[in-house]
Design an enzyme around this catalytic site. Structure first.
Site, short mmCIF file in Angstrom:
data_model
loop_
_atom_site.label_atom_id
_atom_site.label_comp_id
_atom_site.label_asym_id
_atom_site.label_seq_id
_atom_site.Cartn_x
_atom_site.Cartn_y
_atom_site.Cartn_z
N TYR A 131 53.26 33.50 44.60
CA TYR A 131 53.64 32.15 45.04
C TYR A 131 53.55 31.17 43.88
O TYR A 131 54.50 30.46 43.57
CB TYR A 131 52.70 31.75 46.19
N GLN A 179 60.41 28.06 47.48
CA GLN A 179 59.52 29.21 47.67
C GLN A 179 59.04 29.30 49.12
O GLN A 179 58.98 30.37 49.70
CB GLN A 179 58.32 29.10 46.72
N GLU A 180 58.71 28.17 49.70
CA GLU A 180 58.15 28.14 51.04
C GLU A 180 59.17 28.51 52.12
O GLU A 180 58.88 29.32 52.98
CB GLU A 180 57.58 26.75 51.36
N SER A 181 60.32 27.85 52.09
CA SER A 181 61.24 27.97 53.23
C SER A 181 62.70 28.18 52.85
O SER A 181 63.55 28.28 53.74
CB SER A 181 61.16 26.70 54.06
#
Length: 177
Positions: free
Chosen positions: A162, A22-24
Site C-alpha cells: 500500500y 490505491q484505495e478505490s
C-alpha cells in the site's frame, strides 16, 4: 474537492490522488473485504469517530464527505510522527492509515529496541513484518508482556505494498501533473 481539502490539511493534492487510486481506483461505492467504504476506504468505526469530530453525517455514502474525512484522517495520522522528515512522515502516515497507528507504533518500538531510527519507513517496514506470533522470542525482549502492545499483525505485506504503491504513484504524479 481533493485540492480544497488537501490544501486545508496541508497535503499535496497529488498524494491524495495517488491514495484514492490505491484505495478505490476512484470508485465512489467501493467496499473492501473488511468493510471499508468510499473513495478513501474509511472503516465504519473510523467514520463514526470522524463524523463527530467533523460534524458531518454521510462519510460512507457521500463522496465529498468521504474525501474530506479521509484527508482529515490522514492528517491525524501525520500528526503522530512529528520526528520524521517529510517523506518518511508521509510513509508512516500512510501505513498508519492502512493498518492502524498502533501497528506502526509497535514496529517503531521494535526499531528503537534494535537501535534503529523509528522515524524511517525503511526500518518500520522491516519490523512491521515481525509483529506475528511466531516472533514471540523477539517480542519477549521488546515488551514486558511478551507481545506487541496493539496485538499481533498479519497484514504487513498489504501495508507495505500500500505505502510503496502510493509513494511510487505520487512520485510519478509530481513529474507529470
Amino acid at each position: 474537492i481533493i485540492k480544497k481539502y488537501s490544501k486545508r490539511y496541508g497535503f499535496d493534492w497529488r498524494l491524495i490522488v495517488a491514495q484514492i487510486m490505491q484505495e478505490s481506483k476512484f470508485r465512489e461505492k467501493a467496499q473492501s473485504h473488511v468493510g471499508a467504504r468510499g473513495l478513501m476506504q474509511i472503516m465504519p468505526k473510523t467514520a463514526k469517530e470522524l463524523s463527530k469530530e467533523l460534524d458531518i453525517q454521510y462519510i460512507l455514502k457521500n463522496p465529498r464527505e468521504n474525501i474530506a474525512a479521509g484527508i482529515y484522517h490522514m492528517k491525524k495520522q501525520y500528526n503522530y510522527f512529528p520526528g520524521a522528515d517529510y517523506s518518511n512522515r508521509t510513509k508512516l502516515s500512510l501505513a498508519s492509515y492502512n493498518c492502524g497507528v498502533g501497528r506502526v507504533f509497535d514496529a517503531q518500538d521494535m526499531a528503537k529496541y534494535f537501535r534503529q531510527s523509528p522515524n524511517y519507513w525503511k526500518n518500520v517496514k522491516n519490523y512491521i513484518g515481525k509483529l506475528k506470533s511466531e516472533n514471540w522470542e523477539i517480542h519477549l525482549q521488546v515488551w514486558p508482556q511478551g507481545k506487541p502492545r496493539y496485538g499481533y499483525f498479519y497484514g504487513d505485506e498489504e501495508t507495505k505494498t500500500y505505502v510503496d504503491n502510493i509513494w511510487t504513484m505520487y512520485q510519478l504524479y509530481m513529474k507529470i501533473l
